[in-house]
Design a protein around this motif. Structure first.
Motif, mmCIF file in Angstrom:
data_model
loop_
_atom_site.group_PDB
_atom_site.id
_atom_site.type_symbol
_atom_site.label_atom_id
_atom_site.label_comp_id
_atom_site.label_asym_id
_atom_site.label_seq_id
_atom_site.Cartn_x
_atom_site.Cartn_y
_atom_site.Cartn_z
ATOM 1 N N ASN A 8 -52.193 -10.828 -2.316
ATOM 2 C CA ASN A 8 -50.914 -9.823 -2.052
ATOM 3 C C ASN A 8 -49.582 -10.589 -1.473
ATOM 4 O O ASN A 8 -48.500 -10.178 -1.732
ATOM 5 C CB ASN A 8 -51.219 -8.691 -0.989
ATOM 6 N N ALA A 9 -50.214 -11.912 -0.871
ATOM 7 C CA ALA A 9 -49.080 -12.786 -0.325
ATOM 8 C C ALA A 9 -48.106 -13.524 -1.588
ATOM 9 O O ALA A 9 -46.928 -13.797 -1.435
ATOM 10 C CB ALA A 9 -49.575 -13.841 0.338
ATOM 11 N N LEU A 10 -48.578 -13.260 -2.709
ATOM 12 C CA LEU A 10 -47.946 -13.806 -3.975
ATOM 13 C C LEU A 10 -46.891 -12.974 -4.621
ATOM 14 O O LEU A 10 -46.035 -13.441 -5.314
ATOM 15 C CB LEU A 10 -49.109 -14.179 -5.027
ATOM 16 N N PHE A 11 -46.902 -11.864 -3.935
ATOM 17 C CA PHE A 11 -45.907 -10.625 -4.171
ATOM 18 C C PHE A 11 -45.009 -10.527 -3.262
ATOM 19 O O PHE A 11 -45.324 -9.799 -2.119
ATOM 20 C CB PHE A 11 -46.468 -9.301 -4.624
ATOM 21 N N SER A 12 -43.770 -11.004 -3.657
ATOM 22 C CA SER A 12 -42.594 -10.953 -2.316
ATOM 23 C C SER A 12 -42.229 -9.618 -2.110
ATOM 24 O O SER A 12 -41.884 -8.809 -3.247
ATOM 25 C CB SER A 12 -41.363 -11.868 -2.918
ATOM 26 N N SER A 53 -47.388 -3.010 -11.200
ATOM 27 C CA SER A 53 -48.916 -2.906 -10.895
ATOM 28 C C SER A 53 -49.581 -4.127 -10.351
ATOM 29 O O SER A 53 -50.859 -4.038 -9.886
ATOM 30 C CB SER A 53 -49.488 -2.465 -12.182
ATOM 31 N N LYS A 54 -48.894 -5.205 -9.946
ATOM 32 C CA LYS A 54 -49.479 -6.449 -9.360
ATOM 33 C C LYS A 54 -50.714 -6.939 -10.309
ATOM 34 O O LYS A 54 -51.803 -6.945 -9.568
ATOM 35 C CB LYS A 54 -49.583 -6.183 -7.825
ATOM 36 N N SER A 55 -50.695 -7.028 -11.601
ATOM 37 C CA SER A 55 -51.569 -7.288 -12.532
ATOM 38 C C SER A 55 -51.297 -8.165 -13.461
ATOM 39 O O SER A 55 -49.906 -8.196 -13.646
ATOM 40 C CB SER A 55 -52.183 -5.891 -12.890
ATOM 41 N N VAL A 74 -60.420 -12.799 -16.852
ATOM 42 C CA VAL A 74 -59.228 -13.247 -15.983
ATOM 43 C C VAL A 74 -58.129 -11.991 -15.811
ATOM 44 O O VAL A 74 -57.782 -11.853 -14.946
ATOM 45 C CB VAL A 74 -58.562 -14.541 -16.554
ATOM 46 N N MET A 75 -57.987 -11.361 -16.906
ATOM 47 C CA MET A 75 -57.346 -10.148 -16.967
ATOM 48 C C MET A 75 -57.836 -9.265 -16.029
ATOM 49 O O MET A 75 -57.168 -8.561 -15.138
ATOM 50 C CB MET A 75 -57.371 -9.481 -18.285
ATOM 51 N N GLU A 76 -59.198 -8.869 -15.848
ATOM 52 C CA GLU A 76 -59.951 -8.085 -14.983
ATOM 53 C C GLU A 76 -59.584 -8.464 -13.593
ATOM 54 O O GLU A 76 -59.347 -7.652 -12.717
ATOM 55 C CB GLU A 76 -61.361 -7.879 -15.371
ATOM 56 N N MET A 77 -59.539 -9.835 -13.159
ATOM 57 C CA MET A 77 -59.482 -10.351 -12.035
ATOM 58 C C MET A 77 -58.345 -10.255 -11.401
ATOM 59 O O MET A 77 -57.764 -10.184 -10.540
ATOM 60 C CB MET A 77 -59.992 -11.788 -11.911
ATOM 61 N N GLY A 78 -57.137 -10.475 -12.407
ATOM 62 C CA GLY A 78 -55.726 -10.304 -12.059
ATOM 63 C C GLY A 78 -55.588 -11.601 -10.970
ATOM 64 O O GLY A 78 -55.799 -12.676 -11.151
ATOM 65 N N TYR A 79 -54.701 -11.187 -10.067
ATOM 66 C CA TYR A 79 -54.224 -12.182 -8.868
ATOM 67 C C TYR A 79 -55.296 -12.786 -8.293
ATOM 68 O O TYR A 79 -55.250 -13.689 -7.504
ATOM 69 C CB TYR A 79 -53.141 -11.535 -8.059
ATOM 70 N N ILE A 95 -47.527 -19.353 -2.475
ATOM 71 C CA ILE A 95 -46.964 -18.330 -1.877
ATOM 72 C C ILE A 95 -45.422 -18.699 -1.251
ATOM 73 O O ILE A 95 -44.644 -17.998 -1.420
ATOM 74 C CB ILE A 95 -47.494 -18.066 -0.401
ATOM 75 N N ASP A 96 -45.337 -20.146 -0.782
ATOM 76 C CA ASP A 96 -44.093 -20.696 -0.409
ATOM 77 C C ASP A 96 -43.153 -20.607 -1.458
ATOM 78 O O ASP A 96 -41.858 -20.134 -1.534
ATOM 79 C CB ASP A 96 -44.317 -21.959 0.081
ATOM 80 N N ILE A 97 -43.507 -20.975 -2.618
ATOM 81 C CA ILE A 97 -42.752 -21.023 -3.880
ATOM 82 C C ILE A 97 -42.227 -19.593 -4.287
ATOM 83 O O ILE A 97 -41.135 -19.550 -4.583
ATOM 84 C CB ILE A 97 -43.299 -21.725 -5.231
ATOM 85 N N ASN A 98 -43.136 -18.795 -4.125
ATOM 86 C CA ASN A 98 -42.709 -17.313 -4.530
ATOM 87 C C ASN A 98 -41.822 -16.906 -3.464
ATOM 88 O O ASN A 98 -40.981 -16.159 -4.119
ATOM 89 C CB ASN A 98 -44.132 -16.604 -4.136
#
Length: 255
Positions: A8-12, A53-55, A74-79, A95-98
């Protein structure tokens, strides 16, 4: 200190999508068919992110990005895929790049936002103690009416660098690009590399498998002149041979 990875940290918060308008949704009619067709004609891995949807909305079956899994897995795992298959240091870097990327993005004029591409390198764990360094490029596909990124396309290929990072934002047909200093979190602008017509010509002949002598005969110059242009090319691109020069030129769209 224990670092706990959480995708979730990858979603700003700068790009949080609480709702989608009818106009937003109408953009997407049949677009997946074009992405699937593109994935069939490239060696690179393609996947689509849905920020609402964060997917992952689509993952191609090119094995480079899959870490030994199937595209469906991979699709089912998502992030959560990143949590499991990206080493902890690189995960924190993502995370920093995001955060830095969305800070850059929110300052752009709305009408220009689809013109930008962000590129960076990170490792994916394909087997125990066997990470692979990949290059990851991302650009928006659909924006909401507010200008936030709803869906983005990502292209993954083998990196030409030797370590993670190398974060760059480019705008289509612009003379500048921006590099991220990961220590300070600041974007630094610099001029893009421009090749001369002769350097491009020599690279194209090399790409076709021609030797130095064959190239000199084709462009009507001496072998020493071809060698001179090669040396200038190596200096510009920071490489030591034509193989490396060709890879960088292709990845940087200099040809």
């Amino acid at each position: 200190m224990i670092f706990v990875m959480d995708f979730n940290a990858l979603f700003s918060k700068k790009n949080t999508l609480d709702r989608l308008s009818e106009k937003d949704i109408l953009q997407t009619h049949d677009y997946l068919e074009f992405v699937k067709a593109f994935s069939r004609i490239t060696y690179q891995s393609i996947y689509l992110i849905d920020y609402q949807s964060k997917s992952f909305e689509y993952v191609s079956d090119n094995p480079l990005f899959l870490a030994g899994l199937t595209a469906k897995q991979v699709m089912e795992m998502g992030y959560a895929f990143y949590e499991k298959y990206v080493p902890a240091d690189d995960f924190q870097m993502l995370i920093d790049i995001n955060e830095a990327g969305f800070s850059f993005y929110e300052k752009l004029p709305l009408e220009e936002r689809k013109s930008y591409v962000i590129s960076y390198d990170f490792q994916i764990q394909h087997a125990p103690n066997r990470p692979v360094l990949i290059n990851h490029k991302l650009t928006p596909v659909f924006l909401t009416e507010e200008g936030k990124i709803w869906k983005a396309i990502c292209i993954v290929s083998l990196s030409t660098n030797i370590s993670s990072g190398n974060v760059v934002i480019e705008k289509l047909h612009a003379d500048l690009l921006w590099e991220l200093d990961l220590l300070t979190g600041k974007w630094i602008s610099r001029n893009k590399i421009n090749l001369t017509a002769r350097e491009i010509e020599i690279l194209r002949f090399y790409h076709r498998g021609l030797s130095i002598q064959e190239t000199s005969e084709r462009i009507f110059v001496s072998i020493d002149t071809v060698k001179f242009h090669r040396r200038k090319l190596f200096e510009k691109l920071g490489v030591s041979n034509m193989n490396e020069a060709l890879v960088i030129a292709l990845n940087s769209r200099l040809l």
